[in-house]
Design a protein around this motif. Structure first.
Motif, PDB file in Angstrom:
ATOM      1  N   LEU A   1       0.851  -1.189   0.000  1.00  0.00           N
ATOM      2  CA  LEU A   1       0.000   0.000   0.000  1.00  0.00           C
ATOM      3  C   LEU A   1       0.881   1.232   0.000  1.00  0.00           C
ATOM      4  N   ALA A   2       0.700   2.083  -0.993  1.00  0.00           N
ATOM      5  CA  ALA A   2       1.477   3.317  -1.069  1.00  0.00           C
ATOM      6  C   ALA A   2       0.679   4.343  -1.869  1.00  0.00           C
ATOM      7  N   VAL A   3       0.822   5.601  -1.486  1.00  0.00           N
ATOM      8  CA  VAL A   3       0.117   6.667  -2.168  1.00  0.00           C
ATOM      9  C   VAL A   3       0.551   6.704  -3.637  1.00  0.00           C
ATOM     10  N   HIS A   4      -0.411   6.901  -4.513  1.00  0.00           N
ATOM     11  CA  HIS A   4      -0.217   6.992  -5.965  1.00  0.00           C
ATOM     12  C   HIS A   4       0.306   5.709  -6.595  1.00  0.00           C
ATOM     13  N   GLN A   5       0.130   4.569  -5.934  1.00  0.00           N
ATOM     14  CA  GLN A   5       0.536   3.293  -6.523  1.00  0.00           C
ATOM     15  C   GLN A   5      -0.672   2.391  -6.661  1.00  0.00           C
ATOM     16  N   ASP A   6      -0.689   1.652  -7.763  1.00  0.00           N
ATOM     17  CA  ASP A   6      -1.774   0.716  -7.995  1.00  0.00           C
ATOM     18  C   ASP A   6      -1.713  -0.426  -6.986  1.00  0.00           C
ATOM     19  N   LEU A   7      -2.809  -1.170  -6.898  1.00  0.00           N
ATOM     20  CA  LEU A   7      -2.938  -2.223  -5.894  1.00  0.00           C
ATOM     21  C   LEU A   7      -3.382  -3.510  -6.564  1.00  0.00           C
ATOM     22  N   ARG A   8      -2.815  -4.620  -6.114  1.00  0.00           N
ATOM     23  CA  ARG A   8      -3.279  -5.938  -6.517  1.00  0.00           C
ATOM     24  C   ARG A   8      -3.734  -6.668  -5.263  1.00  0.00           C
ATOM     25  N   VAL A   9      -4.955  -7.190  -5.319  1.00  0.00           N
ATOM     26  CA  VAL A   9      -5.508  -8.000  -4.244  1.00  0.00           C
ATOM     27  C   VAL A   9      -5.835  -9.354  -4.857  1.00  0.00           C
ATOM     28  N   GLN A  10      -5.388 -10.413  -4.202  1.00  0.00           N
ATOM     29  CA  GLN A  10      -5.748 -11.754  -4.648  1.00  0.00           C
ATOM     30  C   GLN A  10      -6.591 -12.399  -3.565  1.00  0.00           C
ATOM     31  N   ALA A  11      -7.669 -13.048  -3.998  1.00  0.00           N
ATOM     32  CA  ALA A  11      -8.623 -13.680  -3.082  1.00  0.00           C
ATOM     33  C   ALA A  11      -8.440 -15.196  -3.136  1.00  0.00           C
ATOM     34  N   PHE A  12      -8.410 -15.808  -1.954  1.00  0.00           N
ATOM     35  CA  PHE A  12      -8.234 -17.251  -1.826  1.00  0.00           C
ATOM     36  C   PHE A  12      -9.335 -17.803  -0.944  1.00  0.00           C
ATOM     37  N   GLY A  13      -9.873 -18.944  -1.329  1.00  0.00           N
ATOM     38  CA  GLY A  13     -10.917 -19.582  -0.525  1.00  0.00           C
ATOM     39  C   GLY A  13     -10.562 -21.011  -0.203  1.00  0.00           C
ATOM     40  N   ASP A  14     -11.070 -21.469   0.935  1.00  0.00           N
ATOM     41  CA  ASP A  14     -10.867 -22.862   1.311  1.00  0.00           C
ATOM     42  C   ASP A  14     -11.840 -23.736   0.541  1.00  0.00           C
ATOM     43  N   ASP A  15     -11.587 -25.012   0.551  1.00  0.00           N
ATOM     44  CA  ASP A  15     -12.497 -25.992  -0.046  1.00  0.00           C
ATOM     45  C   ASP A  15     -13.174 -26.716   1.105  1.00  0.00           C
ATOM     46  N   PRO A  16     -14.473 -26.469   1.333  1.00  0.00           N
ATOM     47  CA  PRO A  16     -15.157 -27.108   2.460  1.00  0.00           C
ATOM     48  C   PRO A  16     -15.094 -28.636   2.423  1.00  0.00           C
ATOM     49  N   LYS A  17     -14.791 -29.215   1.238  1.00  0.00           N
ATOM     50  CA  LYS A  17     -14.696 -30.676   1.127  1.00  0.00           C
ATOM     51  C   LYS A  17     -13.298 -31.174   1.438  1.00  0.00           C
ATOM     52  N   GLY A  18     -12.407 -30.267   1.854  1.00  0.00           N
ATOM     53  CA  GLY A  18     -11.077 -30.683   2.268  1.00  0.00           C
ATOM     54  C   GLY A  18     -10.007 -30.587   1.200  1.00  0.00           C
ATOM     55  N   GLY A  19     -10.345 -30.102   0.038  1.00  0.00           N
ATOM     56  CA  GLY A  19      -9.355 -29.942  -1.025  1.00  0.00           C
ATOM     57  C   GLY A  19      -8.438 -28.771  -0.743  1.00  0.00           C
ATOM     58  N   PRO A  20      -7.532 -28.508  -1.666  1.00  0.00           N
ATOM     59  CA  PRO A  20      -6.582 -27.413  -1.451  1.00  0.00           C
ATOM     60  C   PRO A  20      -7.243 -26.034  -1.542  1.00  0.00           C
ATOM     61  N   THR A  21      -6.631 -25.064  -0.883  1.00  0.00           N
ATOM     62  CA  THR A  21      -7.064 -23.676  -0.989  1.00  0.00           C
ATOM     63  C   THR A  21      -6.913 -23.257  -2.441  1.00  0.00           C
ATOM     64  N   ARG A  22      -7.866 -22.462  -2.934  1.00  0.00           N
ATOM     65  CA  ARG A  22      -7.832 -22.087  -4.345  1.00  0.00           C
ATOM     66  C   ARG A  22      -7.790 -20.577  -4.513  1.00  0.00           C
ATOM     67  N   LEU A  23      -7.206 -20.146  -5.619  1.00  0.00           N
ATOM     68  CA  LEU A  23      -7.216 -18.743  -6.005  1.00  0.00           C
ATOM     69  C   LEU A  23      -8.574 -18.467  -6.628  1.00  0.00           C
ATOM     70  N   CYS A  24      -9.314 -17.528  -6.049  1.00  0.00           N
ATOM     71  CA  CYS A  24     -10.658 -17.221  -6.532  1.00  0.00           C
ATOM     72  C   CYS A  24     -10.698 -15.994  -7.428  1.00  0.00           C
ATOM     73  N   GLY A  25      -9.677 -15.158  -7.356  1.00  0.00           N
ATOM     74  CA  GLY A  25      -9.663 -13.983  -8.211  1.00  0.00           C
ATOM     75  C   GLY A  25      -8.443 -13.124  -7.984  1.00  0.00           C
TER      76      GLY A  25
END
Length: 157
Positions: A102-126
């Motif tokens: 996070l910095a003034v006048h700089q773009d931002l990238r946010v990556q979202a990760f979710g768990d798998d309720p069935k026990g699989g691996p965590t996944r990149l959602c966006g």
């Protein structure tokens, strides 16, 4: 607070008008406190994320992610945390967000990760890319909730 406009398709789809990040800046670094949808009254409180909760190796073990990003978890018990989880990663019970610096006048990238309720691996959602829009400073002391009308009813009329 920094506000951002959506650039990527995921950012436009998931945040609409953009994202506002409320953070605490100290000498030792910056810590995200809340994420707010800029165009609608939806906010989520974040807590420190633990890479081990993502699975063996954490971010570094996942393909196509920023391994050096700051990791947070949306707290489902506060504000609209459950709404963020459903929106950003349907079917997940937990949601982690990684933030680029996070910095003034700089773009931002946010990556979202979710768990798998069935026990699989965590996944990149966006992967959400944003362009910097502006900086908003809150008054010192007790910070008002940015989603509440703390100016009172003393307006014209």
């Amino acid at each position: 607070m920094y506000s951002y406009d959506p650039i990527s398709a995921d950012a436009k789809r998931l945040t609409g008008a953009g994202l506002t990040v409320l953070f605490d800046k100290k000498l030792t670094g910056t810590r995200v406190v809340k994420v707010l949808a800029t165009g609608v009254p939806v906010q989520g409180r974040v807590i420190d994320g633990r890479e081990k909760d993502l699975g063996p190796g954490g971010l570094k073990a996942m393909s196509g992610v920023d391994a050096d990003a700051a990791l947070y978890e949306i707290d489902p018990k506060f504000e609209q945390g459950k709404i963020y989880i459903r929106a950003f990663c349907p079917g997940a019970k937990r949601l982690w967000l990684s933030f680029s610096r996070l910095a003034v006048h700089q773009d931002l990238r946010v990556q979202a990760f979710g768990d798998d309720p069935k026990g699989g691996p965590t996944r990149l959602c966006g992967t959400l890319d944003f362009s910097f829009r502006g900086e908003w400073k809150l008054p010192a002391g007790n910070h008002p909730d940015p989603m509440e009308d703390w100016a009172g009813d003393n307006g014209p009329g």
